[in-house]
Design a protein around this motif. Structure first.
Motif, PDB file in Angstrom:
ATOM      1  N   GLU A 193      -3.368  14.845  10.391  1.00  6.95           N
ATOM      2  CA  GLU A 193      -2.318  15.325   9.495  1.00  6.95           C
ATOM      3  C   GLU A 193      -0.954  14.694   9.785  1.00  6.95           C
ATOM      4  N   ALA A 194      -0.796  14.094  10.962  1.00  5.11           N
ATOM      5  CA  ALA A 194       0.492  13.494  11.333  1.00  5.11           C
ATOM      6  C   ALA A 194       0.566  11.995  11.008  1.00  5.11           C
ATOM      7  N   PHE A 195      -0.585  11.339  10.941  1.00  5.94           N
ATOM      8  CA  PHE A 195      -0.626   9.890  10.737  1.00  5.94           C
ATOM      9  C   PHE A 195      -1.749   9.603   9.748  1.00  5.94           C
ATOM     10  N   SER A 196      -1.436   9.673   8.487  1.00  7.14           N
ATOM     11  CA  SER A 196      -2.448   9.578   7.429  1.00  7.14           C
ATOM     12  C   SER A 196      -3.075   8.187   7.338  1.00  7.14           C
ATOM     13  N   SER A 197      -4.215   8.093   6.697  1.00  3.15           N
ATOM     14  CA  SER A 197      -4.883   6.803   6.481  1.00  3.15           C
ATOM     15  C   SER A 197      -3.978   5.852   5.700  1.00  3.15           C
ATOM     16  N   LYS A 198      -3.223   6.386   4.752  1.00  4.34           N
ATOM     17  CA  LYS A 198      -2.293   5.571   3.971  1.00  4.34           C
ATOM     18  C   LYS A 198      -1.212   4.983   4.887  1.00  4.34           C
ATOM     19  N   PRO A 212      -1.494  -7.859  21.157  1.00  2.00           N
ATOM     20  CA  PRO A 212      -2.642  -7.166  20.583  1.00  2.00           C
ATOM     21  C   PRO A 212      -2.388  -5.653  20.562  1.00  2.00           C
ATOM     22  N   VAL A 213      -2.696  -5.023  19.452  1.00  2.77           N
ATOM     23  CA  VAL A 213      -2.443  -3.592  19.274  1.00  2.77           C
ATOM     24  C   VAL A 213      -3.717  -2.900  18.813  1.00  2.77           C
ATOM     25  N   LEU A 214      -3.992  -1.758  19.446  1.00  8.76           N
ATOM     26  CA  LEU A 214      -5.111  -0.911  19.041  1.00  8.76           C
ATOM     27  C   LEU A 214      -4.533   0.394  18.512  1.00  8.76           C
ATOM     28  N   ILE A 215      -4.888   0.745  17.289  1.00  3.26           N
ATOM     29  CA  ILE A 215      -4.460   2.015  16.703  1.00  3.26           C
ATOM     30  C   ILE A 215      -5.679   2.911  16.615  1.00  3.26           C
ATOM     31  N   MET A 216      -5.601   4.043  17.309  1.00  8.81           N
ATOM     32  CA  MET A 216      -6.668   5.043  17.296  1.00  8.81           C
ATOM     33  C   MET A 216      -6.193   6.187  16.409  1.00  8.81           C
ATOM     34  N   ALA A 217      -7.015   6.576  15.465  1.00  8.03           N
ATOM     35  CA  ALA A 217      -6.618   7.657  14.559  1.00  8.03           C
ATOM     36  C   ALA A 217      -7.848   8.425  14.114  1.00  8.03           C
ATOM     37  N   ILE A 272      -1.427   4.521   8.148  1.00  8.28           N
ATOM     38  CA  ILE A 272      -2.055   3.543   9.041  1.00  8.28           C
ATOM     39  C   ILE A 272      -2.110   2.187   8.354  1.00  8.28           C
ATOM     40  N   LYS A 273      -2.556   2.164   7.106  1.00  8.38           N
ATOM     41  CA  LYS A 273      -2.650   0.907   6.361  1.00  8.38           C
ATOM     42  C   LYS A 273      -1.279   0.246   6.235  1.00  8.38           C
ATOM     43  N   GLU A 274      -0.243   1.028   5.951  1.00 14.35           N
ATOM     44  CA  GLU A 274       1.110   0.479   5.836  1.00 14.35           C
ATOM     45  C   GLU A 274       1.562  -0.146   7.152  1.00 14.35           C
ATOM     46  N   VAL A 275       1.346   0.572   8.257  1.00 12.36           N
ATOM     47  CA  VAL A 275       1.756   0.082   9.574  1.00 12.36           C
ATOM     48  C   VAL A 275       0.993  -1.193   9.938  1.00 12.36           C
ATOM     49  N   VAL A 276      -0.318  -1.186   9.721  1.00 17.95           N
ATOM     50  CA  VAL A 276      -1.146  -2.349  10.045  1.00 17.95           C
ATOM     51  C   VAL A 276      -0.749  -3.548   9.186  1.00 17.95           C
ATOM     52  N   ASP A 277      -0.559  -3.337   7.906  1.00 20.41           N
ATOM     53  CA  ASP A 277      -0.149  -4.435   7.025  1.00 20.41           C
ATOM     54  C   ASP A 277       1.178  -5.036   7.462  1.00 20.41           C
TER      55      ASP A 277
END
Length: 85
Positions: free
Chosen positions: A15-20, A5-10, A22-27
């Motif tokens: 500016e270092a970890f964009s919403s785009k 299980p992974v929790l990503i807090m953003a 995050i979506k790529e990493v999660v997918d």
């Protein structure tokens, strides 16, 4: 196909970890894992550590939901002794 299980807090202003990104990493993670990643996006937050009670609550709730409380390897190590008065 397993996974931790992974929790990503953003933050929404990170500016270092964009919403785009995050979506790529999660997918990508979810493609290979039975445990889908959990994402918490804090509105207005920039790139920084957990700072607010709200963010800490998200972390603690994630731990409470995902962490195993039972230690199977240690079961049977305890002996119960009855004390008679």
């Amino acid at each position: 196909k397993e996974g931790t299980p992974v929790l990503i807090m953003a933050g929404s202003q990170d500016e270092a970890f964009s919403s785009k990104r995050i979506k790529e990493v999660v997918d990508t993670y979810n493609t290979y894992s039975h445990n889908p990643a959990t994402v918490h996006l804090e509105s207005g937050k920039r790139h920084s550590m957990v700072q607010s009670p709200t963010e800490m609550r998200v972390v603690m709730e994630f731990f409470a939901d995902k962490m195993t409380r039972r230690m199977i390897a240690m079961e049977g190590w305890t002996e119960l002794h009855h004390l008679n008065k």
